[in-house]
Design an enzyme around this catalytic site. Structure first.
Site, PDB file in Angstrom:
ATOM      1  CB  SER A 196     111.560  48.334  28.792  1.00 17.55           C
ATOM      2  OG  SER A 196     113.073  49.007  27.884  1.00 17.55           O
ATOM      3  CB  THR A 197     113.165  44.048  27.566  1.00 21.08           C
ATOM      4  OG1 THR A 197     114.121  44.715  27.222  1.00 21.08           O
ATOM      5  CG2 THR A 197     113.765  42.463  27.044  1.00 21.08           C
ATOM      6  CG  HIS A 223     111.902  51.935  27.652  1.00 22.35           C
ATOM      7  ND1 HIS A 223     112.776  51.271  28.662  1.00 22.35           N
ATOM      8  CD2 HIS A 223     111.481  52.909  27.658  1.00 22.35           C
ATOM      9  CE1 HIS A 223     112.687  52.156  29.525  1.00 22.35           C
ATOM     10  NE2 HIS A 223     111.603  53.346  29.817  1.00 22.35           N
ATOM     11  CG  MET A 314     118.058  46.482  31.449  1.00 25.26           C
ATOM     12  SD  MET A 314     118.476  43.936  31.572  1.00 25.26           S
ATOM     13  CE  MET A 314     120.278  44.471  32.027  1.00 25.26           C
ATOM     14  CG  ASP A 317     112.354  55.166  32.565  1.00 31.64           C
ATOM     15  OD1 ASP A 317     112.783  55.573  33.331  1.00 31.64           O
ATOM     16  OD2 ASP A 317     111.808  54.326  31.055  1.00 31.64           O
TER      17      ASP A 317
END
Length: 374
Positions: A196-197, A223, A314, A317
Site C-alpha cells: 500500500s503506502t 492499493h 497502512m 490488509d
C-alpha cells in the site's frame, strides 16, 4: 503538538480551500503556503513543516523538481495532489520516485460537493504521511536514482533504494540479510505480493532485481485508483526484465509474468489455479483491490506451494490472507520496519506470528531471485 503543514499550489483558491479543510482537524495546523516550486523549497527550509502538500504543475519550478530538491535540502514527508488521468498517474509516479510519500486525487468538484468527506480524507492522509521519519527521508533522497529503461536486450540497472521509516510500532524484528543468510532454493507455484503506502517504489526496487527467466508467476496487489494501475504496470514493464501488465479477466499465470490487480476491482485466482478473474469491487470492502481477497483466493486454488510477501502499507490488509495461506502450508515474508514507509501491513502480519522471515527492502529482490527455483 499539532502536525504543521505547508500547502503548495499555484491556485490561490486551492491553497485557501486546502488550508480550510486541514483546519477542520485540531491535530493539524497549516503554517504557510507557496505558489510555485521554488517558493516551496525556500519555505520548506525556513518553516520546517511536518508535512508538505504539493501540486505537480506549477510555474518557476514544477512539483517533481521541487520534491527532489526538498529531499536533498530539507527532507520532509510530501503528499502530492494528482489528477485521476493516465498522464496524472505517470506524473505522480515520477513524484513518488523523487521522494514523495503518497498522493491524493485533486478534484475541484469534490471541494464544492463533498467538502466534509474530502476534509476527512485529506486530514487522514496528512496524519498518515507525517509518520515518516525525516532522517530516513534524507537517506532515501541520497540514494534515489532513476532506473534505466529496459533496452532491446532487456537489461536494466537495479532500481533506486528508497528506505522511508515509520515510527509507529513495537513489533518484534527478525531481520534476514543477504550477508548472513544463505539462499534456500525452493519451487513455488506462485509468488503473491501485497503493498500500500510506499508500495510503488518498493515494488520497483524489488521487481527490477528479478531475472527475465524468473521461474514463478507473480501477482501484485497495490492499493491504487483505477486510473493509476495501467500507468504503473506500464512503468514497471519498461524498467523490469520480467514482464509486468495490468491484469485482465482470464489472464493465465505464467513464469516471469507479473499481473497487477486493476484499481477499483478485485483480482482472484480461479478454482483451477491457472488464471485470474477480475471482479467488480465489493463496496463492503475498504480496499479495491484488496490483498486479503487475492491471497485468500490463491490459498484455496493453489494450496500450499505459494510465497506470500507483505510490504509497506497502512492498516492490516493482507494479514487475514496470509493466515489463510499459512493454513495451507505457504511461506510468508514481510518487510522490516526500518525500510517500510508505513509499518502497518507488514507489522500486522509479523505480530500475528505469520512471518517466516522479516526482510529489508534491499534484500527482498535478491532473496526472490535466489530462493525461488524451478
Amino acid at each position: 503538538m499539532p502536525i504543521t503543514v505547508l500547502v503548495v499550489d499555484d491556485s490561490g483558491f486551492f491553497r485557501r480551500r486546502v488550508c480550510e479543510l486541514l483546519s477542520t482537524d485540531a491535530r493539524i495546523k497549516p503554517i504557510g503556503t507557496a505558489s510555485n516550486g521554488r517558493e516551496a523549497v525556500e519555505k520548506a527550509i525556513e518553516l520546517k513543516p511536518d508535512v508538505i502538500t504539493m501540486d505537480y504543475e506549477m510555474p518557476v519550478l514544477d512539483g517533481i523538481s521541487a520534491v527532489r530538491e526538498i529531499m536533498q535540502k530539507a527532507p520532509v514527508p510530501v503528499l502530492m495532489f494528482s489528477s485521476l488521468t493516465h498522464e496524472g498517474a505517470r506524473i505522480t509516479l515520477g513524484a513518488l520516485e523523487a521522494g514523495a510519500v503518497d498522493y491524493l486525487p485533486k478534484n475541484f468538484e469534490d471541494i464544492s460537493r463533498r467538502p466534509d468527506e474530502l476534509a476527512k480524507a485529506l486530514c487522514e492522509k496528512v496524519i498518515e504521511v507525517s509518520r515518516s521519519k525525516r532522517g530516513a527521508l534524507a537517506s532515501s533522497a541520497k540514494h534515489i536514482a532513476r532506473p534505466e529503461r529496459r533496452s532491446s536486450l532487456g537489461s536494466v540497472k537495479p532500481a533506486s533504494r528508497a528506505s522511508l521509516t515509520s515510527a509507529q510500532s513495537e513489533a518484534p524484528k527478525r531481520v534476514s540479510s543477504v550477508k548472513n543468510s544463505k539462499p534456500q532454493p525452493r519451487h513455488f507455484d506462485l509468488v503473491a505480493i501485497g503493498t500500500s503506502t510506499g508500495g510503488p517504489m518498493a515494488l520497483q526496487t524489488v521487481l527490477t532485481q528479478l531475472p527475465e527467466n524468473f521461474p514463478a508467476p507473480l501477482l501484485l496487489v497495490q492499493h491504487m485508483p483505477a486510473a493509476f494501475t495501467g500507468a504503473f504496470a506500464e512503468r514497471l514493464n519498461s524498467l523490469c526484465k520480467i514482464r509486468v501488465k495490468e491484469a485482465q479477466d482470464g489472464d493465465v499465470l505464467k513464469p516471469g509474468l507479473a499481473l497487477l490487480a486493476p484499481g477499483g476491482k478485485q483480482m482472484v485466482v480461479d478454482k483451477r489455479g491457472s488464471s485470474v478473474r477480475i471482479l467488480a469491487g465489493d463496496e463492503r470492502l475498504n480496499y479495491k483491490p484488496c490483498v486479503d481477497v487475492t491471497f485468500g483466493s490463491a490459498a484455496n486454488a493453489v494450496k500450499g506451494n505459494i510465497l506470500g510477501v507483505i510490504m509497506t502499507g497502512m492498516g492490516a490488509d493482507g494479514r487475514d490472507g496470509c493466515r489463510m495461506l499459512k493454513e495451507h502450508g505457504a511461506t510468508i515474508w514481510s518487510q522490516d520496519e526500518d525500510s517500510s514507509v508505513i509499518y502497518g501491513m507488514p507489522m500486522a502480519v509479523a505480530k500475528a506470528g505469520l512471518s517466516d522471515e522479516v526482510l529489508n527492502l534491499n534484500d527482498l529482490g535478491y532473496r526472490l531471485s535466489t530462493d525461488v527455483s524451478r
